[in-house]
Design a protein around this motif. Structure first.
Motif, PDB file in Angstrom:
ATOM      1  N   VAL A   1      63.079 -60.089  -6.889  1.00 55.02           N
ATOM      2  CA  VAL A   1      62.271 -59.630  -5.756  1.00 55.02           C
ATOM      3  C   VAL A   1      60.903 -60.284  -5.679  1.00 55.02           C
ATOM      4  N   HIS A   2      60.286 -60.531  -6.793  1.00 54.37           N
ATOM      5  CA  HIS A   2      58.947 -61.120  -6.823  1.00 54.37           C
ATOM      6  C   HIS A   2      58.922 -62.439  -6.056  1.00 54.37           C
ATOM      7  N   SER A   3      57.777 -62.756  -5.488  1.00 55.42           N
ATOM      8  CA  SER A   3      57.663 -63.979  -4.677  1.00 55.42           C
ATOM      9  C   SER A   3      57.924 -65.246  -5.488  1.00 55.42           C
ATOM     10  N   ASP A   4      57.770 -65.154  -6.809  1.00 53.09           N
ATOM     11  CA  ASP A   4      58.032 -66.300  -7.683  1.00 53.09           C
ATOM     12  C   ASP A   4      59.320 -66.106  -8.492  1.00 53.09           C
ATOM     13  N   ALA A   5      60.187 -65.215  -8.043  1.00 55.19           N
ATOM     14  CA  ALA A   5      61.415 -64.909  -8.783  1.00 55.19           C
ATOM     15  C   ALA A   5      62.305 -66.142  -8.921  1.00 55.19           C
ATOM     16  N   ALA A   6      62.925 -66.282 -10.080  1.00 54.39           N
ATOM     17  CA  ALA A   6      63.815 -67.425 -10.331  1.00 54.39           C
ATOM     18  C   ALA A   6      65.003 -67.424  -9.386  1.00 54.39           C
ATOM     19  N   LYS A   7      65.486 -66.216  -9.043  1.00 47.56           N
ATOM     20  CA  LYS A   7      66.620 -66.098  -8.123  1.00 47.56           C
ATOM     21  C   LYS A   7      66.231 -65.140  -6.997  1.00 47.56           C
ATOM     22  N   GLN A   8      65.220 -65.525  -6.253  1.00 49.46           N
ATOM     23  CA  GLN A   8      64.673 -64.665  -5.196  1.00 49.46           C
ATOM     24  C   GLN A   8      65.705 -64.375  -4.104  1.00 49.46           C
ATOM     25  N   ILE A   9      65.864 -63.094  -3.806  1.00 54.01           N
ATOM     26  CA  ILE A   9      66.778 -62.691  -2.749  1.00 54.01           C
ATOM     27  C   ILE A   9      66.095 -62.827  -1.394  1.00 54.01           C
ATOM     28  N   ASN A  10      66.897 -62.939  -0.354  1.00 53.15           N
ATOM     29  CA  ASN A  10      66.378 -63.139   0.993  1.00 53.15           C
ATOM     30  C   ASN A  10      66.160 -61.796   1.700  1.00 53.15           C
ATOM     31  N   ILE A  11      64.959 -61.241   1.542  1.00 55.75           N
ATOM     32  CA  ILE A  11      64.603 -59.993   2.214  1.00 55.75           C
ATOM     33  C   ILE A  11      63.291 -60.199   2.950  1.00 55.75           C
ATOM     34  N   ASP A  12      63.005 -59.334   3.906  1.00 54.95           N
ATOM     35  CA  ASP A  12      61.787 -59.488   4.700  1.00 54.95           C
ATOM     36  C   ASP A  12      60.549 -59.094   3.899  1.00 54.95           C
ATOM     37  N   PHE A  13      59.403 -59.517   4.392  1.00 55.40           N
ATOM     38  CA  PHE A  13      58.133 -59.300   3.701  1.00 55.40           C
ATOM     39  C   PHE A  13      57.839 -57.819   3.510  1.00 55.40           C
ATOM     40  N   ARG A  14      58.107 -57.022   4.521  1.00 49.90           N
ATOM     41  CA  ARG A  14      57.809 -55.590   4.428  1.00 49.90           C
ATOM     42  C   ARG A  14      58.601 -54.931   3.298  1.00 49.90           C
ATOM     43  N   THR A  15      59.879 -55.264   3.207  1.00 48.65           N
ATOM     44  CA  THR A  15      60.716 -54.681   2.158  1.00 48.65           C
ATOM     45  C   THR A  15      60.274 -55.166   0.780  1.00 48.65           C
ATOM     46  N   ARG A  16      59.889 -56.424   0.698  1.00 45.73           N
ATOM     47  CA  ARG A  16      59.425 -56.978  -0.579  1.00 45.73           C
ATOM     48  C   ARG A  16      58.161 -56.255  -1.039  1.00 45.73           C
ATOM     49  N   GLU A  17      57.230 -56.040  -0.105  1.00 45.13           N
ATOM     50  CA  GLU A  17      55.985 -55.357  -0.444  1.00 45.13           C
ATOM     51  C   GLU A  17      56.238 -53.893  -0.775  1.00 45.13           C
ATOM     52  N   SER A  18      57.126 -53.273  -0.039  1.00 42.68           N
ATOM     53  CA  SER A  18      57.451 -51.868  -0.278  1.00 42.68           C
ATOM     54  C   SER A  18      58.070 -51.685  -1.664  1.00 42.68           C
ATOM     55  N   THR A  19      58.935 -52.602  -2.036  1.00 43.01           N
ATOM     56  CA  THR A  19      59.571 -52.538  -3.350  1.00 43.01           C
ATOM     57  C   THR A  19      58.549 -52.771  -4.450  1.00 43.01           C
ATOM     58  N   ALA A  20      57.614 -53.679  -4.204  1.00 43.38           N
ATOM     59  CA  ALA A  20      56.572 -53.965  -5.195  1.00 43.38           C
ATOM     60  C   ALA A  20      55.735 -52.719  -5.491  1.00 43.38           C
ATOM     61  N   LYS A  21      55.420 -51.951  -4.463  1.00 46.84           N
ATOM     62  CA  LYS A  21      54.628 -50.734  -4.643  1.00 46.84           C
ATOM     63  C   LYS A  21      55.383 -49.697  -5.471  1.00 46.84           C
ATOM     64  N   LYS A  22      56.693 -49.673  -5.303  1.00 48.85           N
ATOM     65  CA  LYS A  22      57.509 -48.697  -6.034  1.00 48.85           C
ATOM     66  C   LYS A  22      57.590 -49.027  -7.518  1.00 48.85           C
ATOM     67  N   MET A  23      57.227 -50.237  -7.911  1.00 51.70           N
ATOM     68  CA  MET A  23      57.269 -50.626  -9.309  1.00 51.70           C
ATOM     69  C   MET A  23      56.217 -49.903 -10.145  1.00 51.70           C
ATOM     70  N   LYS A  24      55.207 -49.330  -9.486  1.00 53.71           N
ATOM     71  CA  LYS A  24      54.170 -48.594 -10.216  1.00 53.71           C
ATOM     72  C   LYS A  24      54.744 -47.329 -10.843  1.00 53.71           C
ATOM     73  N   ALA A  25      55.730 -46.739 -10.187  1.00 58.45           N
ATOM     74  CA  ALA A  25      56.386 -45.536 -10.707  1.00 58.45           C
ATOM     75  C   ALA A  25      57.856 -45.606 -10.314  1.00 58.45           C
ATOM     76  N   PRO A  26      58.641 -46.436 -11.005  1.00 55.95           N
ATOM     77  CA  PRO A  26      60.051 -46.658 -10.649  1.00 55.95           C
ATOM     78  C   PRO A  26      60.898 -45.389 -10.664  1.00 55.95           C
ATOM     79  N   THR A  27      61.779 -45.308  -9.692  1.00 52.91           N
ATOM     80  CA  THR A  27      62.746 -44.211  -9.609  1.00 52.91           C
ATOM     81  C   THR A  27      64.138 -44.838  -9.494  1.00 52.91           C
TER      82      THR A  27
END
Length: 210
Positions: A142-168
């Motif tokens: 998911v990270h912008s520098d990911a070795a195998k970055q998946i093709n998702i939109d910017f909003r979803t990428r940012e939303s997922t990044a925020k969830k990393m602070k307290a993963p569920t």
């Protein structure tokens, strides 16, 4: 009488476990303090090696092909025909995951099924390992520098990044749904017309007539 063909496949339920099983050993000596600043400072020194091991272990059968294993899955033509009914039925079958993964690899998009499978494994994760696994998946796909970055939109990428602070257990659901949709609309229809799928199906049907 309809015959079936024996096709050797690895146990995909162990696929992600080959990498993630190291988590428990690490956590025993760290009192589960994955958020501790000292642990975070030490991690970059070895993370590169961990990431390589992670990516190699995610879908080893894609690298080695359909090698023989101790266990054999019996595959029938009817079962392979069912794969054409929906992507859901294809991915619900272990052999289907292998064959579809080989097709995606031929199209240089194997990160999609790797991420999807990693998410499926992640949902079954125990609470004390959530942060560890979430970090691995995020940095691998998911990270912008990911070795195998998946093709998702910017909003979803940012939303997922925020969830990393307290993963569920559901923190990757949004991204996983997008990747599933991409495979369903793009790769899956081509897979059904590919030589990989058609040759397998034709071979099984010919075998059933013997």
């Amino acid at each position: 009488m309809i015959r079936t063909a024996a096709i050797s496949t690895p146990h995909l339920d162990k696929m992600t476990g080959m990498f993630f099983s190291t988590a428990a050993k690490e956590l025993k000596g760290a009192n589960h303090s994955l958020l501790d600043d000292k642990v975070q400072k030490r991690r970059p020194k070895t993370f590169g090696m961990d990431m390589k091991a992670y990516l190699r272990s995610m879908i080893p059968h894609l690298e080695s092909g359909m090698k023989a294993s101790k266990s054999k899955d019996i595959l029938s033509a009817d079962e392979v025909i069912q794969w054409s009914q929906s992507l859901e039925k294809l991915l619900a079958n272990h052999t289907g995951q292998v064959i579809f993964g080989r097709f995606l690899k031929s199209e240089f998009s194997e990160e999609n099924i790797e991420f999807w499978l990693a998410c499926e494994d992640y949902k079954q994760t125990e609470s004390d390992l959530l942060h560890y696994k979430a970090e691995k998946i995020y940095k691998a796909f998911v990270h912008s520098d990911a070795a195998k970055q998946i093709n998702i939109d910017f909003r979803t990428r940012e939303s997922t990044a925020k969830k990393m602070k307290a993963p569920t257990p559901t923190c990757f659901d949004e991204a996983q749904k997008l990747v599933y949709s991409l495979m369903e609309k793009d790769s899956y229809p081509r897979f059904l017309k590919s030589n990989i799928y058609l040759n397998l199906l034709n071979g099984l049907q010919a075998n059933s007539l013997k």
